[in-house]
Design a protein around this motif. Structure first.
Motif, PDB file in Angstrom:
ATOM      1  N   GLU A 227     -21.477  78.238  44.827  1.00 14.51           N
ATOM      2  CA  GLU A 227     -22.880  78.597  45.066  1.00 14.51           C
ATOM      3  C   GLU A 227     -23.241  79.903  44.369  1.00 14.51           C
ATOM      4  O   GLU A 227     -24.357  80.057  43.851  1.00 14.51           O
ATOM      5  CB  GLU A 227     -23.119  78.716  46.571  1.00 14.51           C
ATOM      6  N   SER A 228     -22.304  80.857  44.335  1.00 14.32           N
ATOM      7  CA  SER A 228     -22.568  82.132  43.682  1.00 14.32           C
ATOM      8  C   SER A 228     -22.723  81.946  42.173  1.00 14.32           C
ATOM      9  O   SER A 228     -23.594  82.574  41.551  1.00 14.32           O
ATOM     10  CB  SER A 228     -21.440  83.120  43.982  1.00 14.32           C
ATOM     11  N   ILE A 229     -21.906  81.085  41.586  1.00 17.88           N
ATOM     12  CA  ILE A 229     -22.030  80.814  40.149  1.00 17.88           C
ATOM     13  C   ILE A 229     -23.393  80.202  39.841  1.00 17.88           C
ATOM     14  O   ILE A 229     -24.067  80.591  38.878  1.00 17.88           O
ATOM     15  CB  ILE A 229     -20.889  79.894  39.677  1.00 17.88           C
ATOM     16  N   CYS A 230     -23.824  79.251  40.673  1.00 18.91           N
ATOM     17  CA  CYS A 230     -25.151  78.645  40.472  1.00 18.91           C
ATOM     18  C   CYS A 230     -26.251  79.686  40.640  1.00 18.91           C
ATOM     19  O   CYS A 230     -27.229  79.695  39.879  1.00 18.91           O
ATOM     20  CB  CYS A 230     -25.351  77.501  41.463  1.00 18.91           C
ATOM     21  N   ALA A 231     -26.104  80.574  41.624  1.00 14.94           N
ATOM     22  CA  ALA A 231     -27.124  81.601  41.850  1.00 14.94           C
ATOM     23  C   ALA A 231     -27.208  82.560  40.671  1.00 14.94           C
ATOM     24  O   ALA A 231     -28.313  82.919  40.226  1.00 14.94           O
ATOM     25  CB  ALA A 231     -26.807  82.367  43.135  1.00 14.94           C
ATOM     26  N   TYR A 232     -26.055  82.979  40.138  1.00 17.26           N
ATOM     27  CA  TYR A 232     -26.068  83.893  38.998  1.00 17.26           C
ATOM     28  C   TYR A 232     -26.613  83.195  37.744  1.00 17.26           C
ATOM     29  O   TYR A 232     -27.272  83.829  36.919  1.00 17.26           O
ATOM     30  CB  TYR A 232     -24.666  84.440  38.737  1.00 17.26           C
ATOM     31  N   SER A 233     -26.348  81.902  37.612  1.00 12.23           N
ATOM     32  CA  SER A 233     -26.897  81.159  36.475  1.00 12.23           C
ATOM     33  C   SER A 233     -28.419  81.094  36.555  1.00 12.23           C
ATOM     34  O   SER A 233     -29.119  81.261  35.554  1.00 12.23           O
ATOM     35  CB  SER A 233     -26.305  79.754  36.434  1.00 12.23           C
ATOM     36  N   CYS A 234     -28.951  80.857  37.768  1.00 14.10           N
ATOM     37  CA  CYS A 234     -30.407  80.840  37.938  1.00 14.10           C
ATOM     38  C   CYS A 234     -30.988  82.238  37.747  1.00 14.10           C
ATOM     39  O   CYS A 234     -32.061  82.401  37.155  1.00 14.10           O
ATOM     40  CB  CYS A 234     -30.765  80.319  39.329  1.00 14.10           C
ATOM     41  N   ASN A 235     -30.278  83.247  38.249  1.00 12.38           N
ATOM     42  CA  ASN A 235     -30.761  84.616  38.126  1.00 12.38           C
ATOM     43  C   ASN A 235     -30.821  85.062  36.677  1.00 12.38           C
ATOM     44  O   ASN A 235     -31.614  85.936  36.314  1.00 12.38           O
ATOM     45  CB  ASN A 235     -29.851  85.554  38.926  1.00 12.38           C
ATOM     46  N   ASP A 236     -29.976  84.462  35.848  1.00 12.91           N
ATOM     47  CA  ASP A 236     -29.968  84.795  34.429  1.00 12.91           C
ATOM     48  C   ASP A 236     -31.211  84.268  33.731  1.00 12.91           C
ATOM     49  O   ASP A 236     -31.629  84.804  32.697  1.00 12.91           O
ATOM     50  CB  ASP A 236     -28.698  84.225  33.783  1.00 12.91           C
ATOM     51  N   ARG A 237     -31.829  83.247  34.290  1.00 12.15           N
ATOM     52  CA  ARG A 237     -32.944  82.562  33.629  1.00 12.15           C
ATOM     53  C   ARG A 237     -34.285  82.772  34.317  1.00 12.15           C
ATOM     54  O   ARG A 237     -35.293  82.258  33.861  1.00 12.15           O
ATOM     55  CB  ARG A 237     -32.644  81.068  33.553  1.00 12.15           C
ATOM     56  N   MET A 238     -34.305  83.504  35.421  1.00 12.28           N
ATOM     57  CA  MET A 238     -35.533  83.681  36.182  1.00 12.28           C
ATOM     58  C   MET A 238     -35.728  85.145  36.525  1.00 12.28           C
ATOM     59  O   MET A 238     -34.779  85.923  36.563  1.00 12.28           O
ATOM     60  CB  MET A 238     -35.492  82.854  37.482  1.00 12.28           C
ATOM     61  N   ALA A 239     -36.979  85.496  36.796  1.00 16.28           N
ATOM     62  CA  ALA A 239     -37.299  86.837  37.281  1.00 16.28           C
ATOM     63  C   ALA A 239     -36.869  86.952  38.749  1.00 16.28           C
ATOM     64  O   ALA A 239     -36.737  85.937  39.446  1.00 16.28           O
ATOM     65  CB  ALA A 239     -38.791  87.114  37.137  1.00 16.28           C
ATOM     66  N   PRO A 240     -36.638  88.179  39.243  1.00 17.59           N
ATOM     67  CA  PRO A 240     -36.141  88.335  40.621  1.00 17.59           C
ATOM     68  C   PRO A 240     -37.053  87.748  41.689  1.00 17.59           C
ATOM     69  O   PRO A 240     -36.575  87.121  42.635  1.00 17.59           O
ATOM     70  CB  PRO A 240     -36.023  89.859  40.766  1.00 17.59           C
ATOM     71  N   LEU A 241     -38.379  87.919  41.549  1.00 19.53           N
ATOM     72  CA  LEU A 241     -39.285  87.450  42.595  1.00 19.53           C
ATOM     73  C   LEU A 241     -39.347  85.926  42.684  1.00 19.53           C
ATOM     74  O   LEU A 241     -39.214  85.363  43.785  1.00 19.53           O
ATOM     75  CB  LEU A 241     -40.679  88.041  42.392  1.00 19.53           C
ATOM     76  N   PRO A 242     -39.541  85.172  41.573  1.00 16.99           N
ATOM     77  CA  PRO A 242     -39.487  83.707  41.690  1.00 16.99           C
ATOM     78  C   PRO A 242     -38.145  83.204  42.207  1.00 16.99           C
ATOM     79  O   PRO A 242     -38.102  82.222  42.965  1.00 16.99           O
ATOM     80  CB  PRO A 242     -39.753  83.233  40.255  1.00 16.99           C
ATOM     81  N   PHE A 243     -37.074  83.862  41.809  1.00 19.17           N
ATOM     82  CA  PHE A 243     -35.758  83.467  42.313  1.00 19.17           C
ATOM     83  C   PHE A 243     -35.682  83.643  43.825  1.00 19.17           C
ATOM     84  O   PHE A 243     -35.158  82.790  44.543  1.00 19.17           O
ATOM     85  CB  PHE A 243     -34.680  84.291  41.621  1.00 19.17           C
ATOM     86  N   ALA A 244     -36.202  84.766  44.336  1.00 17.89           N
ATOM     87  CA  ALA A 244     -36.186  85.006  45.778  1.00 17.89           C
ATOM     88  C   ALA A 244     -37.054  84.000  46.517  1.00 17.89           C
ATOM     89  O   ALA A 244     -36.717  83.560  47.618  1.00 17.89           O
ATOM     90  CB  ALA A 244     -36.658  86.434  46.064  1.00 17.89           C
ATOM     91  N   ILE A 245     -38.182  83.612  45.915  1.00 16.60           N
ATOM     92  CA  ILE A 245     -39.067  82.639  46.559  1.00 16.60           C
ATOM     93  C   ILE A 245     -38.392  81.270  46.659  1.00 16.60           C
ATOM     94  O   ILE A 245     -38.435  80.607  47.706  1.00 16.60           O
ATOM     95  CB  ILE A 245     -40.392  82.537  45.790  1.00 16.60           C
ATOM     96  N   LEU A 246     -37.759  80.825  45.566  1.00 17.38           N
ATOM     97  CA  LEU A 246     -37.037  79.544  45.611  1.00 17.38           C
ATOM     98  C   LEU A 246     -35.878  79.604  46.592  1.00 17.38           C
ATOM     99  O   LEU A 246     -35.565  78.619  47.280  1.00 17.38           O
ATOM    100  CB  LEU A 246     -36.551  79.189  44.219  1.00 17.38           C
ATOM    101  N   ASP A 247     -35.217  80.754  46.688  1.00 14.97           N
ATOM    102  CA  ASP A 247     -34.131  80.897  47.643  1.00 14.97           C
ATOM    103  C   ASP A 247     -34.660  80.820  49.073  1.00 14.97           C
ATOM    104  O   ASP A 247     -33.996  80.274  49.976  1.00 14.97           O
ATOM    105  CB  ASP A 247     -33.419  82.225  47.416  1.00 14.97           C
ATOM    106  N   SER A 248     -35.861  81.320  49.300  1.00 15.48           N
ATOM    107  CA  SER A 248     -36.477  81.224  50.620  1.00 15.48           C
ATOM    108  C   SER A 248     -36.798  79.775  50.982  1.00 15.48           C
ATOM    109  O   SER A 248     -36.617  79.354  52.117  1.00 15.48           O
ATOM    110  CB  SER A 248     -37.757  82.068  50.664  1.00 15.48           C
TER     111      SER A 248
END
Length: 236
Positions: free
Chosen positions: A210-231
């Motif tokens: 899960e951490s690898i997937c999260a870091y892969s998404c974080n590499d391609r997205m801005a912090p705020l959209p990433f946090a919203i999708l995580d929510s």
């Protein structure tokens, strides 16, 4: 074979002080987030804990504004209002006996620490200074998600191993004595059910993935959209 393994490790752990400091900070924040999570779950319900974690966009905006001086539009701030209202409804609908100040504090600390992890890893990906060059080709190469997660895991393992020693030294400095039980830690470990060990092993493997997937998404997205999708994931 040894040369190949050594070369691979050098690629994961480049001779870059700033990269090592960033990885150490992320590992420390992850340990704080997990300890706060376990402390929170002892005093609040899982639903309330997940609802608090789902409010990570609010904490992301606060951290980026206060620490990084970033500004957002009025529409972005307005979009955070439903998250605040959702947390209020979840807290108000929870029985008073299931809510404690220590549990809520653990939820907040865990969420803030996780937000720091996401922002710090985003800086690693977005800053060219954290790229490192292969020795043969001399071309810059960005850190991959699996390499970053492996490096963080190594640092977190070292910190976790040193944490009990530091705690024991602190208690000895204060002159305190730890409670002795009739059964030693070896006996308790031997009596641990195999099912529990299997669950812990599966949890570790899934958490690593899960951490690898999260870091892969974080590499391609801005912090705020990433946090919203995580929510959205947590609310689901």
């Amino acid at each position: 074979m040894r040369r190949r393994c050594r070369s691979q490790l050098l690629r994961i752990f480049p001779h870059d002080r700033r990269f090592a400091v960033a990885v150490a900070q992320i590992a420390g924040a992850l340990i704080v987030a997990n300890i706060a999570m376990m402390a929170a779950l002892e005093h609040v319900s899982v639903a309330l804990f997940q609802t608090t974690k789902a409010g990570s966009p609010v904490f992301t905006v606060c951290v980026t504004v206060l620490l990084f001086g970033q500004s957002y539009s009025l529409a972005t701030y307005s979009s955070l209002v439903p998250l605040v209202l959702g947390f209020y409804l979840a807290a108000s609908s929870t029985h008073a006996a299931e809510i404690s100040s220590l549990g809520v504090a653990g939820c907040v600390v865990s969420t803030v620490a996780q937000v720091f992890v996401n922002l710090r890893s985003k800086i690693i990906y977005s800053t060219t200074d954290y790229s490192y060059a292969d020795r043969k080709g001399g071309k810059g190469r960005r850190v991959q998600a699996m390499e970053l997660q492996f490096a963080i895991s190594v640092f977190a393992t070292i910190f976790s191993a040193a944490l009990p020693l530091a705690t024991a030294a602190f208690e000895a400095l204060l002159g305190g004595k730890r409670e002795q039980t009739a059964e030693g830690p070896e006996t308790a470990a031997m009596e641990a059910p195999l099912l529990l060990l299997a669950v812990v092993g599966a949890n570790g493997a899934l958490y690593f993935t899960e951490s690898i997937c999260a870091y892969s998404c974080n590499d391609r997205m801005a912090p705020l959209p990433f946090a919203i999708l995580d929510s959205v994931r947590r609310l689901s």
